[in-house]
Design a protein around this motif. Structure first.
Motif, PDB file in Angstrom:
ATOM      1  N   TRP A 175       1.075   4.152  -3.008  1.00 43.83           N
ATOM      2  CA  TRP A 175       0.875   5.599  -2.849  1.00 43.83           C
ATOM      3  C   TRP A 175       2.124   6.386  -3.250  1.00 43.83           C
ATOM      4  O   TRP A 175       2.018   7.468  -3.829  1.00 43.83           O
ATOM      5  CB  TRP A 175       0.447   5.941  -1.421  1.00 43.83           C
ATOM      6  CG  TRP A 175      -0.958   5.483  -1.188  1.00 43.83           C
ATOM      7  CD1 TRP A 175      -1.361   4.541  -0.300  1.00 43.83           C
ATOM      8  CD2 TRP A 175      -2.136   5.901  -1.888  1.00 43.83           C
ATOM      9  NE1 TRP A 175      -2.715   4.344  -0.410  1.00 43.83           N
ATOM     10  CE2 TRP A 175      -3.217   5.169  -1.378  1.00 43.83           C
ATOM     11  CE3 TRP A 175      -2.372   6.820  -2.910  1.00 43.83           C
ATOM     12  CZ2 TRP A 175      -4.517   5.327  -1.840  1.00 43.83           C
ATOM     13  CZ3 TRP A 175      -3.675   6.978  -3.376  1.00 43.83           C
ATOM     14  CH2 TRP A 175      -4.725   6.241  -2.840  1.00 43.83           C
ATOM     15  N   GLU A 176       3.291   5.855  -2.968  1.00 44.57           N
ATOM     16  CA  GLU A 176       4.519   6.525  -3.420  1.00 44.57           C
ATOM     17  C   GLU A 176       4.561   6.578  -4.943  1.00 44.57           C
ATOM     18  O   GLU A 176       4.963   7.586  -5.526  1.00 44.57           O
ATOM     19  CB  GLU A 176       5.748   5.802  -2.869  1.00 44.57           C
ATOM     20  CG  GLU A 176       5.953   6.003  -1.384  1.00 44.57           C
ATOM     21  CD  GLU A 176       7.083   5.153  -0.827  1.00 44.57           C
ATOM     22  OE1 GLU A 176       7.875   4.576  -1.600  1.00 44.57           O
ATOM     23  OE2 GLU A 176       7.166   5.060   0.422  1.00 44.57           O
ATOM     24  N   ALA A 234       0.839  -1.204   0.000  1.00 45.86           N
ATOM     25  CA  ALA A 234       0.000   0.000   0.000  1.00 45.86           C
ATOM     26  C   ALA A 234       0.876   1.256   0.000  1.00 45.86           C
ATOM     27  O   ALA A 234       0.604   2.210  -0.743  1.00 45.86           O
ATOM     28  CB  ALA A 234      -0.934   0.000   1.206  1.00 45.86           C
ATOM     29  N   ARG A 235       1.933   1.249   0.801  1.00 44.31           N
ATOM     30  CA  ARG A 235       2.853   2.401   0.817  1.00 44.31           C
ATOM     31  C   ARG A 235       3.531   2.570  -0.538  1.00 44.31           C
ATOM     32  O   ARG A 235       3.641   3.687  -1.051  1.00 44.31           O
ATOM     33  CB  ARG A 235       3.890   2.243   1.923  1.00 44.31           C
ATOM     34  CG  ARG A 235       3.375   2.593   3.298  1.00 44.31           C
ATOM     35  CD  ARG A 235       4.489   2.671   4.328  1.00 44.31           C
ATOM     36  NE  ARG A 235       5.203   1.424   4.497  1.00 44.31           N
ATOM     37  CZ  ARG A 235       4.795   0.420   5.270  1.00 44.31           C
ATOM     38  NH1 ARG A 235       3.669   0.517   5.942  1.00 44.31           N
ATOM     39  NH2 ARG A 235       5.508  -0.687   5.382  1.00 44.31           N
ATOM     40  N   ARG A 266      -9.356   8.628  -2.857  1.00 52.32           N
ATOM     41  CA  ARG A 266      -8.348   9.454  -2.175  1.00 52.32           C
ATOM     42  C   ARG A 266      -8.055  10.741  -2.945  1.00 52.32           C
ATOM     43  O   ARG A 266      -7.777  11.773  -2.350  1.00 52.32           O
ATOM     44  CB  ARG A 266      -7.072   8.652  -1.996  1.00 52.32           C
ATOM     45  CG  ARG A 266      -6.004   9.392  -1.240  1.00 52.32           C
ATOM     46  CD  ARG A 266      -5.478   8.568  -0.133  1.00 52.32           C
ATOM     47  NE  ARG A 266      -4.461   9.267   0.602  1.00 52.32           N
ATOM     48  CZ  ARG A 266      -3.449   8.687   1.178  1.00 52.32           C
ATOM     49  NH1 ARG A 266      -3.305   7.382   1.091  1.00 52.32           N
ATOM     50  NH2 ARG A 266      -2.583   9.380   1.862  1.00 52.32           N
ATOM     51  N   LEU A 267      -8.125  10.672  -4.278  1.00 52.17           N
ATOM     52  CA  LEU A 267      -7.829  11.846  -5.100  1.00 52.17           C
ATOM     53  C   LEU A 267      -9.078  12.624  -5.508  1.00 52.17           C
ATOM     54  O   LEU A 267      -8.987  13.611  -6.234  1.00 52.17           O
ATOM     55  CB  LEU A 267      -7.052  11.419  -6.350  1.00 52.17           C
ATOM     56  CG  LEU A 267      -5.706  10.740  -6.101  1.00 52.17           C
ATOM     57  CD1 LEU A 267      -5.038  10.373  -7.417  1.00 52.17           C
ATOM     58  CD2 LEU A 267      -4.790  11.618  -5.247  1.00 52.17           C
ATOM     59  N   ILE A 288      -7.651   4.678  -5.029  1.00 51.87           N
ATOM     60  CA  ILE A 288      -6.950   5.829  -5.605  1.00 51.87           C
ATOM     61  C   ILE A 288      -7.952   6.913  -5.987  1.00 51.87           C
ATOM     62  O   ILE A 288      -7.755   8.094  -5.684  1.00 51.87           O
ATOM     63  CB  ILE A 288      -6.102   5.407  -6.826  1.00 51.87           C
ATOM     64  CG1 ILE A 288      -4.961   4.493  -6.371  1.00 51.87           C
ATOM     65  CG2 ILE A 288      -5.562   6.634  -7.562  1.00 51.87           C
ATOM     66  CD1 ILE A 288      -4.240   3.806  -7.516  1.00 51.87           C
ATOM     67  N   VAL A 293       1.920   6.550  -7.022  1.00 52.41           N
ATOM     68  CA  VAL A 293       0.909   7.510  -7.491  1.00 52.41           C
ATOM     69  C   VAL A 293       1.407   8.939  -7.310  1.00 52.41           C
ATOM     70  O   VAL A 293       1.317   9.762  -8.226  1.00 52.41           O
ATOM     71  CB  VAL A 293      -0.438   7.292  -6.766  1.00 52.41           C
ATOM     72  CG1 VAL A 293      -1.412   8.432  -7.058  1.00 52.41           C
ATOM     73  CG2 VAL A 293      -1.045   5.949  -7.169  1.00 52.41           C
ATOM     74  N   HIS A 294       1.955   9.237  -6.149  1.00 55.00           N
ATOM     75  CA  HIS A 294       2.422  10.604  -5.886  1.00 55.00           C
ATOM     76  C   HIS A 294       3.690  10.949  -6.662  1.00 55.00           C
ATOM     77  O   HIS A 294       3.996  12.122  -6.837  1.00 55.00           O
ATOM     78  CB  HIS A 294       2.614  10.824  -4.386  1.00 55.00           C
ATOM     79  CG  HIS A 294       1.311  10.924  -3.665  1.00 55.00           C
ATOM     80  ND1 HIS A 294       0.519  12.037  -3.702  1.00 55.00           N
ATOM     81  CD2 HIS A 294       0.648  10.010  -2.912  1.00 55.00           C
ATOM     82  CE1 HIS A 294      -0.578  11.826  -3.000  1.00 55.00           C
ATOM     83  NE2 HIS A 294      -0.527  10.598  -2.506  1.00 55.00           N
TER      84      HIS A 294
END
Length: 125
Positions: free
Chosen positions: A75-76, A71-72, A109-110, A106, A78-79
């Motif tokens: 997100w890394e 999961a981390r 969250r966005l 995703i 995506v960002h």
């Protein structure tokens, strides 16, 4: 953060048949025991994850479940997508459960619309 406008979930077969897109990122999800998807070149960014489409109560010994570390990493990824990326594709074998859950997370969250049925998504993911 790139200006993502949509997140789509698709099957592995569809992902493998798509030409790489320099304005799109791709998250490739396979079973741990399977070979990685055979993706075409040209994607702006690709993240490969391997875990089984199973929830903890149904997991057999040795099956890798979606983890906090994954999961981390997700997100890394995506960002860290390049600025030109406006579309993110997520695939798993059938393009339903794992990819749907990741795409939904995703999108939510966005603040992007999610075009899918929640009942199909893997609840653990």
């Amino acid at each position: 953060m790139p200006p993502l406008t949509r997140v789509e979930f698709i099957s592995q077969r569809s992902a493998e048949g798509r030409p790489g897109d320099p304005r799109a990122g791709l998250i490739s999800i396979t079973d741990e025991a399977d070979a990685p998807a055979s993706l075409q070149t040209g994607w702006a960014a690709v993240l490969r994850l391997a875990f089984y489409d199973v929830e903890p109560a149904w997991a057999r010994p040795g099956q890798t479940l979606f983890s906090e570390a994954q999961a981390r990493a997700l997100w890394e990824f995506v960002h860290g997508l390049p600025r030109q990326v406006d579309t993110l594709y997520v695939h798993c074998r059938s393009g339903i459960s794992r990819s749907g859950a990741v795409a939904r997370a995703i999108s939510e969250r966005l603040g992007l619309p999610f075009d899918g049925e929640e009942k199909e998504c893997n609840a653990h993911v």
